[in-house]
Design an enzyme around this catalytic site. Structure first.
Site, mmCIF file in Angstrom:
data_model
loop_
_atom_site.group_PDB
_atom_site.id
_atom_site.type_symbol
_atom_site.label_atom_id
_atom_site.label_comp_id
_atom_site.label_asym_id
_atom_site.label_seq_id
_atom_site.Cartn_x
_atom_site.Cartn_y
_atom_site.Cartn_z
ATOM 1 N N HIS A 1 -71.939 -73.315 49.622
ATOM 2 C CA HIS A 1 -70.611 -72.875 48.952
ATOM 3 C C HIS A 1 -70.002 -73.146 50.164
ATOM 4 C CE1 HIS A 1 -67.338 -71.321 47.206
ATOM 5 N NE2 HIS A 1 -67.654 -71.463 46.362
ATOM 6 N N VAL B 1 -67.618 -71.656 53.011
ATOM 7 C CA VAL B 1 -66.464 -70.743 52.831
ATOM 8 C C VAL B 1 -67.402 -69.557 52.116
ATOM 9 C CG1 VAL B 1 -65.706 -71.965 51.043
ATOM 10 C CG2 VAL B 1 -64.616 -70.294 52.090
ATOM 11 N N GLY C 1 -65.117 -67.480 46.562
ATOM 12 C CA GLY C 1 -63.912 -65.989 46.064
ATOM 13 C C GLY C 1 -64.340 -65.007 45.084
ATOM 14 N N CYS C 2 -65.449 -65.573 44.550
ATOM 15 C CA CYS C 2 -65.309 -64.678 43.218
ATOM 16 C C CYS C 2 -66.357 -63.893 43.748
ATOM 17 C CB CYS C 2 -66.564 -65.330 42.164
ATOM 18 S SG CYS C 2 -67.730 -65.852 42.511
ATOM 19 N N ASP D 1 -66.074 -59.626 42.963
ATOM 20 C CA ASP D 1 -67.326 -58.687 43.040
ATOM 21 C C ASP D 1 -66.956 -57.709 43.727
ATOM 22 O OD1 ASP D 1 -69.019 -58.839 40.897
ATOM 23 O OD2 ASP D 1 -70.189 -58.229 42.285
#
Length: 179
Positions: free
Chosen positions: A68, A74, A77-78, A82
């Site tokens: 990713h 990077v 963002g999830c 989480d």
């Protein structure tokens, strides 16, 4: 109650060995998104209902950097989001409330930066806004993620509930629970 937890203790939580076998658990690696909880309390924070601070040591070999995105690594963002839900669920378990944690939603979420392999330390800070201890066991918190001390994620009204298993055999949550 302890007010900080080492990586080994977080792993013990994921294995059901830190608290009771039927209490909430953190996910195990690679989904465990922090290396230690540096502070947890039930009367601090912006609302006087609890504060949680945790850290992740960022290394260029973390699993998500390879996929990713290829050539543009990077942290998704999830995964940061989480981690915030994981910490709120841990907070409820730390309070010795019964059930297994499930993320129930979020209010506003903002990303103003990213965690790349050049970042050294991610810090999560969560202020608990509300704790419900009735038939529904739930905590609501506001959280932020700092990359090397700079805030780059903010999430308001993160909700995590605790749910009891119906039969404890099939791994499905009790009726009315959401994944």
């Amino acid at each position: 109650m302890a007010d900080s937890f080492s990586y080994g203790q977080l792993i013990a939580s994921g294995e059901g060995k830190l608290f009771t076998p039927d209490s909430g658990r953190l996910p195990l690696p690679p989904m465990l998104m922090f290396d230690r909880i540096t502070h947890i309390d039930s009367d601090g924070g912006a609302h006087g209902l609890g504060k949680i601070r945790a850290e992740l040591d960022v290394r260029p070999d973390l699993w998500f950097f390879d996929c990713h995105f290829q050539g543009d690594p990077v942290m998704p963002g999830c995964l940061g989001l989480d981690a915030m839900w994981q910490l709120i669920g841990f907070y409820l378990t730390w309070l010795q409330l019964p059930g297994r944690g499930r993320a129930l939603g979020a209010g506003e979420v903002k990303f103003t930066g990213e965690v790349g392999p050049n970042v050294k330390l991610v810090t999560y800070e969560i202020d608990i806004k509300r704790v419900i201890k009735r038939k529904l066991v739930m905590a609501i918190g506001d959280a932020r993620l700092l990359a090397d001390g700079q805030e780059i994620y903010a999430a308001n009204d993160l909700r995590v509930g605790l749910f009891k298993r119906e039969d404890g055999k099939d791994g499905s949550p009790a009726a009315g629970a959401t994944e």
